[in-house]
Structures are given as C-alpha cells and as structure tokens.
Motif scaffolding. Structure first.
Motif, short mmCIF file in Angstrom:
data_model
loop_
_atom_site.label_atom_id
_atom_site.label_comp_id
_atom_site.label_asym_id
_atom_site.label_seq_id
_atom_site.Cartn_x
_atom_site.Cartn_y
_atom_site.Cartn_z
N ALA A 973 -8.39 -30.81 -2.16
CA ALA A 973 -9.83 -31.01 -1.97
C ALA A 973 -10.33 -30.26 -0.74
O ALA A 973 -11.39 -29.62 -0.75
N GLU A 974 -9.55 -30.33 0.35
CA GLU A 974 -9.93 -29.61 1.57
C GLU A 974 -9.86 -28.10 1.36
O GLU A 974 -10.70 -27.35 1.88
N LEU A 975 -8.88 -27.67 0.60
CA LEU A 975 -8.76 -26.24 0.31
C LEU A 975 -9.97 -25.74 -0.45
O LEU A 975 -10.51 -24.67 -0.17
N ASP A 976 -10.41 -26.52 -1.43
CA ASP A 976 -11.59 -26.13 -2.20
C ASP A 976 -12.84 -26.10 -1.33
O ASP A 976 -13.74 -25.27 -1.51
N ALA A 977 -12.88 -27.00 -0.33
CA ALA A 977 -14.08 -27.10 0.51
C ALA A 977 -14.09 -26.09 1.64
O ALA A 977 -15.14 -25.54 2.00
N HIS A 978 -12.90 -25.82 2.22
CA HIS A 978 -12.87 -25.04 3.47
C HIS A 978 -12.05 -23.77 3.39
O HIS A 978 -11.91 -23.07 4.39
N GLY A 979 -11.44 -23.47 2.25
CA GLY A 979 -10.62 -22.27 2.19
C GLY A 979 -9.17 -22.59 2.48
O GLY A 979 -8.77 -23.75 2.52
N PRO A 980 -8.35 -21.56 2.72
CA PRO A 980 -6.90 -21.75 2.84
C PRO A 980 -6.52 -22.70 3.94
O PRO A 980 -6.99 -22.61 5.06
N LEU A 981 -5.67 -23.66 3.58
CA LEU A 981 -5.07 -24.57 4.55
C LEU A 981 -3.57 -24.58 4.33
O LEU A 981 -3.10 -24.38 3.22
N VAL A 982 -2.85 -24.82 5.38
CA VAL A 982 -1.40 -24.89 5.26
C VAL A 982 -0.98 -26.35 5.32
O VAL A 982 -1.34 -27.05 6.27
N PRO A 983 -0.23 -26.85 4.34
CA PRO A 983 0.12 -28.26 4.33
C PRO A 983 1.23 -28.55 5.32
O PRO A 983 1.87 -27.65 5.85
N ALA A 984 1.45 -29.84 5.56
CA ALA A 984 2.60 -30.23 6.38
C ALA A 984 3.86 -29.70 5.76
O ALA A 984 4.06 -29.77 4.55
N ALA A 985 4.72 -29.12 6.58
CA ALA A 985 5.92 -28.46 6.06
C ALA A 985 6.95 -29.44 5.59
O ALA A 985 7.77 -29.15 4.75
N ARG A 986 6.94 -30.68 6.15
CA ARG A 986 8.03 -31.62 5.87
C ARG A 986 7.93 -32.17 4.45
O ARG A 986 6.89 -32.58 4.00
N GLU A 987 9.03 -32.12 3.77
CA GLU A 987 9.15 -32.78 2.47
C GLU A 987 10.34 -33.69 2.57
O GLU A 987 11.44 -33.27 2.91
N GLY A 988 10.17 -34.93 2.21
CA GLY A 988 11.25 -35.91 2.36
C GLY A 988 12.43 -35.58 1.49
O GLY A 988 12.34 -34.83 0.54
N ASP A 989 13.54 -36.19 1.78
CA ASP A 989 14.78 -35.92 1.05
C ASP A 989 15.05 -37.02 0.05
O ASP A 989 16.16 -37.44 -0.16
N GLY A 990 13.97 -37.50 -0.60
CA GLY A 990 14.16 -38.56 -1.58
C GLY A 990 14.99 -38.10 -2.75
O GLY A 990 15.11 -36.91 -3.01
N ASP A 991 15.54 -39.05 -3.47
CA ASP A 991 16.39 -38.69 -4.59
C ASP A 991 15.56 -38.13 -5.73
O ASP A 991 14.36 -38.35 -5.84
N THR A 992 16.21 -37.41 -6.57
CA THR A 992 15.53 -36.72 -7.66
C THR A 992 15.90 -37.34 -8.99
O THR A 992 16.79 -38.16 -9.08
N VAL A 993 15.20 -36.88 -10.03
CA VAL A 993 15.37 -37.52 -11.34
C VAL A 993 15.35 -36.47 -12.42
O VAL A 993 14.76 -35.41 -12.26
N ALA A 994 16.00 -36.75 -13.52
CA ALA A 994 16.08 -35.78 -14.61
C ALA A 994 14.72 -35.51 -15.22
O ALA A 994 13.87 -36.38 -15.28
N MET A 995 14.54 -34.28 -15.67
CA MET A 995 13.30 -33.91 -16.35
C MET A 995 13.66 -32.95 -17.46
O MET A 995 14.71 -32.32 -17.43
N PRO A 996 12.80 -32.81 -18.50
CA PRO A 996 13.09 -31.84 -19.55
C PRO A 996 13.19 -30.44 -18.99
O PRO A 996 12.48 -30.10 -18.03
N SER A 997 14.06 -29.62 -19.56
CA SER A 997 14.28 -28.27 -19.03
C SER A 997 13.02 -27.44 -19.16
O SER A 997 12.51 -27.26 -20.26
N PRO A 998 12.45 -26.92 -18.05
CA PRO A 998 11.25 -26.10 -18.14
C PRO A 998 11.58 -24.64 -18.36
O PRO A 998 12.70 -24.28 -18.66
N HIS A 999 10.58 -23.80 -18.19
CA HIS A 999 10.72 -22.37 -18.39
C HIS A 999 11.55 -21.74 -17.28
O HIS A 999 11.90 -22.38 -16.32
N LEU A 1000 11.81 -20.44 -17.43
CA LEU A 1000 12.79 -19.81 -16.55
C LEU A 1000 12.27 -19.56 -15.14
O LEU A 1000 12.97 -19.80 -14.17
N ARG A 1001 11.06 -19.07 -15.02
CA ARG A 1001 10.58 -18.70 -13.68
C ARG A 1001 9.50 -19.65 -13.23
O ARG A 1001 9.30 -20.71 -13.81
#
Length: 1009
Positions: A973-1001
């Motif tokens: 929402a802020e990006l749409d209102a004000h232009g390019p913003l850089v998000p917080a770099a931190r992404e937690g190390d939570g556990d992951t879960v299976a998902m259907p196989s997506p496309h290659l790239r």
C-alpha cells in the motif's frame, strides 16, 4: 555453406572435415553451446553462468575470470582449426561473432525454408529431399552438453516450434509424393518420441487411409478421440474428428491407392503356398508395430527384403496374433506365398528341430522329401527352391537360437519372422536382426477391446470395464479370457466381475474350463516357468514374496542366500524369458502385475517361505538402519527387533547416496512395511518410522503419514509404549508441517499422555516442545512463547545438546514472530549455535547460523551477519539439506542487498526460490520471494517486485503467518502511494510446509500451502 558448429546433439566442431564432439573439455564446450544459441548477441555474465552452471554445482565466485579462461580455450580451438569465429569476454558480457549459417540450428531453419518454397511451387519431391536433409542435421538431443533450466527451456521451445513442425512437413510430403507406407513408418517412430502429439495423430489418420489401412485408421481414430474426450480436451477431439470426417467419412473423396504390382506371367504357373492361421480383425493398439514390421521387411520402394526380424514379448501379449495379422496384410507382396510354422518352443511337446522345418517346407512346395535321404542335401534342395521364389516364412514359438540358427542360411532368400517369448540373445549377438518387442496394451486399447468383445453391457458400465482393464494390465490373453467370462455370465455386472477377479487364484485359472483346457493365464505362464532351471525357478518364486513390483538384485540375493553375482545371472535369465523386465537402472528389475500374482502363488510352495520372507524384509530394515546412522548420526535408534544372521549389506559411501537409496526405494519400503504388519511387527513399526524422517527431508508428507500410521498400528500390536509414543510424536510433527494443525495437536496430546503415564521423560519434553511448535505454526506466537518458557528449564535439565539447541532455536523464532524481543532471541540463537556445534550436526548447525545471520541483518550488524553466513556456507557440502540451504541463500540475499551488492543479492534470491520450488516449501518460497522483491524494487523494477510480494503475502496468509502477510500488504500500500520502498530485510526462520510443485523459474502461479 558448410556447417562449422553443431548444437543439435553434443556440441560439435568441424575439424579436418569431420564432426568432433571431443574438441575441448566439458566446460568450454558448455560455454560455447550457450553462445551458439544467440550468436552475434552479447550475453551478460549472469546469463551465461545461468546457461552453463547447474544449481548443484554452484556459480563461480569470479564469473568474469572463469569465463575469460574458457574464452581463451575457445580461441585456441578456433585458431587451431581455422574456424571463422571470434569470442570476447568483458564486464559487459560474452560475445560470439560468427556467420549464423555456420551453426547447425540456423542451417536447419534455412534448409526448411527452402523446402517450404519448393512445396509452394508444387515440387514435392524436391521439398521432401530438402526437409530430410534438415532432419539429418539433428544428431541427438539438442544442447546435449547442457542440463540447466535455460537449456531445458530452449530445448522445449525448439522441439515445439521447429522439430515437430519439420517432421510433420516430412510426413505430409511423403503423402504428397505417394509414399504412404513411408509416412506410416515415420509416424510410428515419431509416436514413440512424441506420444500424444496432435499434429502427428491427424497425419496418422491420413497416412493409414492412403496406405490402404482404413480399418487401422478407424481403430486409431476411435481410441485417440475417446482419449481426448475423456481428458476434456474437446478442441483436440474436434480437430481429430474433422480430419477423420474428411478422409474416411466422405464417400465422394477419391483416395489415392497404391496399385498392386502386376504378376509376372511366368510366375503364374509356379506353386503358391498359403499356410497361415485365420486372420483377426482386432489389432487395436498394434498399428505402430505393424508399421515397424513393414519398415523392417521392405525396401524404399515397398518391395520385400531378404531379412530376418525377431518378434519377442512375454507370455500372453499377442506375439503370434500380431505376426499373423501382419502376415495377412503383407502376403500380397510375396508372389509365392506365406507360411507360418509352429516350432513348439513353449509347449510340453517335443520341440521342432531344423530338420523337421526343412522337411515341412519341402512338403509344402510339393517336393518328394523321400527322394533325398541326407539332411544336408535336403536343406540344400530347399535353399535352391526358395532362391527362385519370393516368400515369407514365420517361425513361431521359437525356444532358443539353436532352434533357428541352422535355418537362416537355408531361408536367406526369404523374409523370415522369428517369434519367441525368449529374447534370443545369442542370435541377436551373431546376426543383429531387428528386434520388435510386443508390450502389453495401453489402457485405452484394453478398455476398447473389452467393450467390443462384451458389447452393450460394457458400454453401460464404463467404470467397471476400466477396472477390468486395470486388472488385466494390458495382457491380451487376460483381456480375452475376461471378456469370455463376462459373455458367459450375462447377468454379472462389470464391477462385480472385477471384484470377483481380485481373487488371484480365480483370475489365474480363468479359462481352464469348458473346451479351453490349458488356456488359462496360469497355464501360459507355467510354460515359461517350467522351462527354467531350479535356481531360476526359485528366484522367480522369491519375486512373488516381494510386495512391490520392483526390486533389486541385493534384496533377492538376501532372500535366496546365494551370492549376488549368481542371483543376478538368474534374474537376467528371467529377463530373457520375459518373466521380468529390466528398466534403465542397471540393478533394478520389474515384474508385470499378472506375473507377480503367478510368482506369489509359487512362493507359497517354497519349503523355506517364512525364512525367505523374513530375510527379504530384514534386508530393507538393515539397509535403512545403515542409511539412518549416516543421515542422523546423533539420533538414537528405536528398539531393534531380533534379526536372523545375514550377509553384510552393501553399505553407502556417503550421506547423499544413503538418502537417494531411501527415496528411490520409497514404494518398496512402504509395501514392505504394510506387508510386515501382523507378521513381523518389529519391522512394520521400525522401518516406516526411520524412513519417514528421510521423507520429511524432501517434503514427502503423504508418504511420511502413511508410514507412521503403519508404525503406530504395529507398535500398538507389540505393546511397545515407548515406540508408540515416539511414532505419535513424529506423526504429529508431520501433520503440522503439512498444515493439518488439529490432527497434529491430537497426535501430540496422545503422545504426551503416553509419555507421562509411562515415565518417558525425554518423550514428555519433546512432545511439549512440539505442542509449542504447533501453536507457532498456527500463527499463535504468544501461546508458543509461553509454552517454550515453561518447558525450556526441563529441556536444559536433561543436558541433551541436540534437544537444548532445538528448543532454544524455536523459542527464538517465536519471540521474533511475536515482536519486541530481539535481544532475548539473539541470546537464544547464540546458545543454539553453541549446542549445535557441540552436537556436531552439520545441517542443524547451518540452520542455526542462518537464523542468527538473519536477525543480525535485521539489526544492521552486517559484519557479524556475514560471519554467520560464511560459517553456514562452509557446512553446505557436509549437509546437502536443501531446505536449510534454501534458508541460508535467502539470508545471503538479504545480507548482500543490505551491503549494496545487487548482483550477488539477485543470484542468492533466485537460487533460494529455485530450491523452494524443489523442496516444495510454501513459507520458504515466501521468504525467498520477499528477498528477491526487495532487490528488484530498489533497482528499478517495482512492477515485478509487487507481483512477488503479493505472492509471498498469499503464501504467508495460507500458513496463518498473518503478521508477515499484513506487513507485506502494508508495504504494498505504501509502495503504491509513495513509490519504491525497501522492506525490512529480516525474514524469520520459521518452519516450512509442503506445497504443490510450481513452475521452474520465478514465474507466477497458484500456490497452496
């Protein structure tokens, strides 16, 4: 202009007038391959690296220097062979300057352009010559030296846009020049390589009709049209029907027919032999094999060739029927007739020898056999008589090469078809005749055969017919027997009959009644079985003990007791008898379902059946234990059951090999686990419990659930409460990772109840930790933190480094998710690293370094973060755990982005997303997409960044990670209102879960958690 470079196959260079594929080492060839796809265009260094280096190889640390070295080697090769090409490398990228016409794939296109111009002028002969010349430029699979995603995409595009249309052009020109038989043969070859290609299927209907095979064309249309309709592909079905209506249904259409060759007046007085079994109408699914027989037995003009062809296949697959049908179609080519002789090789009667066949043929030629006593003279006389004749001779039911080898010289002037259920390796080695293997029918042809035979009852119960077809496994003898059974039981529904035939004995004995004695499946299979030596009979029976249709030499040797080399020879003999198959894997064998049923009936007659079964099942347990100890050296094994003495297992050279073995044997392990239940309960809980941990590494949650469910039943039957609690705990974790939080909580509460009731201290602590983990996964971070605080003192009191590290790591994750506890989380991560290092588990230590590095990036302590990431990277080779490598690359992308190194950030982000695709982790993909979006946004690509963030938010929301999803949506929402913003770099190390196989790239699509 002569072709100088070839990439339609291995990368080749014209040297001294010859095509050479070994003109340089692998890497320079790969670099040249990438550049030859786009000559005279500068490719960026990143793009070339993407073309050449596979994911598991890792990109070069200094791409510019590495590519400079490869370019130097290319220039040396060009200079040495005076090739007019120039290659240069700079920071701006790599450039290959060359005349495009010197490259085979451009030459291919130019030659096809000439062919199309000739066709436009009506010069179809010239068009065909040019098109065939183009096809010959393709030596093998294009870009055979490259196995990267870019190369795969290029290959797929080239096949779809160039190769398939060029072959369709050739077939159409064959038809335009009146060469319908050649068109049919070409289409038979193409169908093997490109099954289900609509353009070829439309041409096939035309080709069959113009080759005077309207019945085969109609059969092919019906089966293919039905397949498209059942698959919901109405457009393809309509296109196919339009072609069919045009060539078959319009009575005013004048078909071009090949005129029969006029008979030689001198030959009309000669004796003509017609000695064939009755013709059959039903050869659906065998049109391609008939076309191959035509191809192998005729020259380019359609005249008969003097040749021997072997037709082979398992019992009941319809070898004789195919040969007879083809013979009736082909006999018009042979002025002096066609003969089919039964050599009784698969009969209990005495086998026919060469002398008997010679005498029979002389008699059929009305030669007085008694006039010549010497067998050699008789053979010479037959050879002389046949030398003046054009004849087809079919030698059916051949048992061995020795039976027919003496005849081939005598019949050298004829077309000879050798039909055998044995592979006749000796004959093939000496004479190298073409070999046609008859396989079981495809499902659609099996269902069509049953429907035609049974009639309206089958049409009214399509699902029942499909079930019967599956039971028959495409075996024509089985299909015929089932159809006869259905016809004779007019009041029985198809589904009821299918249910009855699940009784193995009833099915195998079907046909041994009425006037068909000895025509059952059991009788047909027994003819091959009884022809074996005792050792091979035993091995075949042991295959019946195996609950899966695939097995290796090692497992059969474990049950048999002989050395693996001797058992392998027995298995090879069974392959030669078509009782089992030998797929591409060198040490892997497969048995058809019907033959598996027959082998299982024989296994019950073994004197040591129980001991052999136990040895076989325990072999899998021993090997899984070996693999488990390598993969999880710091985990304790569950209680091992007593096992019989056995030879040592093959062992593994490294962890990767152990993991690959477990995944490759996944179906067998599950089948053994299920078959052990109630018989060898010790195996049926321990085997799936250990195997499930390997399945978790690759995100195979359904397999893990299936295995642990079996283990729980077996542990319950054994009364082993410790193992039962452990398996319930593990099943709870799997359900959690698969997104079934309610099921996870039920399993864990039951495990906790058992642990507390039976005083299993470590089990109680572990289960409480996993209950906290379920709250975290369900998005209830505060509840998770509360639970972790309560259980952490008990964990530390146990003094188990692995358990302490796990608790500290997950507690820190929950604190970060809740927010406002960065310093406490940082201290916990550092403690987790210390405990992981103490335990010596490379994967878990790398995971801890990645989590600590992510938090440090968020806090802006980049130098410390870089140290943690470097420590994690040093562990990649020792771990090879893809989800953990994925997380580490996500953190590296965030770190490099924060450091201002956009190129490195992009590389790590792309790799993280690719690994998330491979490991099928939804939250892992969300983290990687967020990191990639941040880099793209800051470097002038906000639109793509928005798409990636939206997908990441959707994935987070699907996993109830609402705080992360809300944060990304706020950012958007802020990006749409004000232009390019850089998000917080931190992404937690939570556990992951299976998902259907997506496309290659990094492309966008629908992902479910």
């Amino acid at each position: 202009m002569e072709i100088a470079f070839g990439i339609l196959g291995q990368t080749a260079m014209l040297m001294h007038g010859n095509v050479d594929v070994n003109w340089a080492g692998p890497r320079p060839r790969q670099v040249l391959t990438a550049l030859l796809t786009a000559p005279n265009r500068r490719l960026s260094l990143d793009v070339v690296v993407d073309w050449v280096w596979q994911e598991h190889e890792g990109a070069p640390q200094d791409a510019l220097s590495t590519l400079h070295q490869n370019a130097t080697k290319l220039r040396q090769a060009f200079d040495k062979n005076t090739v007019p090409a120039k290659v240069s490398v700079s920071k701006a990228g790599c450039l290959l300057e060359i005349e495009p016409a010197l490259v085979d794939h451009f030459g291919f296109e130019a030659t096809m352009d000439r062919a199309r111009r000739f066709r436009e002028r009506g010069q179809h002969d010239r068009a065909l010559v040019e098109a065939l010349s183009a096809l010959r430029l393709c030596r093998d699979e294009p870009l055979a030296d490259l196995r990267t995603e870019r190369a795969d995409a290029w290959r797929a595009l080239w096949e779809r846009s160039t190769w398939i249309p060029a072959n369709a052009f050739v077939v159409a020109e064959y038809l335009a020049t009146g060469k319908a038989d050649a068109a049919v043969r070409r289409l038979a070859e193409l169908e093997q390589a490109h099954p289900g290609e609509l353009s070829f299927e439309k041409l096939k209907i035309r080709a069959l009709v113009e080759a005077d095979q309207p019945a085969e064309a109609a059969d092919f249309f019906r089966a293919t049209y039905a397949r498209y309709r059942e698959a919901g592909e109405t457009r393809a079905a309509d296109e196919l029907r339009a072609v069919n209506d045009k060539v078959l249904m319009r009575p005013e259409r004048v078909m071009v027919r090949r005129k029969p060759a006029p008979l030689d007046p001198a030959s009309q007085s000669e004796h003509v032999i017609r000695h064939l079994p009755p013709d059959v109408d039903d050869v659906a699914g065998r049109v391609d094999l008939i076309a191959l027989l035509d191809a192998y037995t005729t020259d380019s003009a359609g005249a008969p060739k003097r040749a021997a062809v072997v037709v082979t296949g398992g019992p009941g697959v319809g070898k004789t029927t195919l040969a007879a049908k083809w013979a009736h179609r082909a006999e018009r080519r042979y002025r002096h007739g066609a003969v089919m002789l039964d050599l009784r090789g698969d009969s209990q009667a005495a086998k026919a020898d060469a002398g008997e066949i010679v005498d029979t043929l002389l008699s059929l030629l009305d030669f007085p056999v008694d006039q010549v006593v010497n067998p050699i003279a008789r053979a010479a006389k037959l050879s002389a008589l046949l030398a003046r004749r054009s004849m087809l001779v079919i030698l059916d039911n051949v048992r061995s090469s020795d039976q027919v080898a003496p005849l081939l010289g005598v019949l050298s002037s004829c077309t000879v078809l050798i039909v055998s259920r044995w592979r006749l390796k000796s004959l093939s080695a000496k004479l190298t005749p073409p070999v046609i293997t008859v396989f079981p029918l495809a499902d659609q042809y099996s269902s069509a055969l049953l429907t035609r035979r049974i009639g309206h009852r089958a049409r009214d119960d399509a699902e029942g017919v499909e079930e019967l077809a599956r039971l028959c496994g495409g075996n024509p003898l089985a299909l015929t027997l089932v159809a006869e059974r259905a016809i004779s039981r007019a009041g029985t529904r198809m589904r009821t009959l299918a249910s009855q035939l699940r009784d193995a004995d009833l099915f195998l004995d079907l046909g041994d009644e009425g006037d068909w004695p000895g025509m059952s499946l059991r009788s047909a299979f027994a003819l091959s079985y009884q022809d074996l030596e005792p050792a091979e009979r035993r091995v075949f029976a042991l295959i019946g003990l195996h609950p899966s249709a695939e097995m290796t030499t090692a497992v059969i040797a474990a049950a048999d007791g002989r050395p693996a080399s001797e058992v392998r020879r027995s298995l090879d003999i069974l392959v030669a008898a078509h009782l089992i198959d030998h797929p591409a894997d060198l040490d892997r064998y497969r048995v058809h379902d019907l033959l598996h049923l027959y082998a299982a009936s024989l296994a019950t007659q073994l004197s040591d059946v129980d001991l052999a079964r136990r040895k076989m099942f325990e072999f899998y347990l021993r090997v899984v234990i070996d693999a488990y100890r390598l993969q999880f050296p710091h985990k304790e094994l569950l209680n091992l059951p007593p096992m019989v003495r056995a030879a040592p297992t093959p062992g593994f050279r490294n962890v990767a090999e152990a993991r690959q073995w477990v995944l490759r044997e996944r179906k067998s392990l599950m089948a053994i686990s299920a078959a052990s239940e109630g018989v060898l309960n010790g195996i049926s809980y321990l085997l799936p419990a250990m195997a499930s941990e390997f399945f978790l590494l690759q995100g195979r949650y359904p397999d893990a659930v299936e295995g642990l469910t079996i283990a729980i039943r077996a542990a319950t039957a054994q009364g082993d409460m410790n193992s039962l609690a452990s398996c319930l705990n593990d099943l709870g974790v799997v359900h959690m990772l698969a997104g079934a939080d309610d099921a996870a909580e039920r399993c864990l509460l039951r495990a906790l109840e058992l642990a507390d009731a039976h005083g299993i201290a470590i089990g109680g602590v572990t289960t409480r930790l996993n209950l906290a983990r379920v709250h975290f996964h369900a998005g209830r971070a505060a509840e998770a933190v509360e639970r972790y605080r309560k259980v952490l003192p008990a964990v530390r009191a146990l003094g188990e480094p692995m358990l302490c590290a796990s608790a500290e790591h997950r507690f820190a994750d929950a604190l970060l998710e809740m927010g406002g506890h960065d310093e406490e989380a940082l201290a916990l991560y550092r403690e987790a690293v210390r405990h992981r290092r103490e335990a010596g588990d490379a994967t878990e230590l790398m995971r801890a370094h990645a989590a600590l590095g992510a938090l440090l990036v968020r806090l802006g302590r980049l130098s410390e973060a870089s140290e943690e990431c470097a420590a994690g990277q040093a562990l990649i080779e020792a771990s090879q755990d893809l989800p953990t490598v994925m997380k580490l690359n996500t953190v590296l992308a965030q770190l490099r982005h924060a450091e201002g190194d956009a190129r490195a950030a992009l590389r790590h982000a792309h790799l993280a997303v690719a690994l998330a695709n491979r490991t099928r982790h939804a939250t892992g993909r969300a983290r990687a997409l967020s990191a990639l979006a941040a880099v793209l946004c800051e470097h002038g690509d906000p639109d793509d960044a928005r798409e990636l963030w939206r997908e990441a938010a959707e994935l987070y929301r699907g996993r109830a990670r609402l705080a992360k999803a809300d944060a990304i949506e706020t950012l958007l929402a802020e990006l749409d209102a004000h232009g390019p913003l850089v998000p917080a770099a931190r992404e937690g190390d939570g556990d992951t879960v299976a998902m259907p196989s997506p496309h290659l790239r990094i492309v966008h699509g629908d992902h479910r958690s």
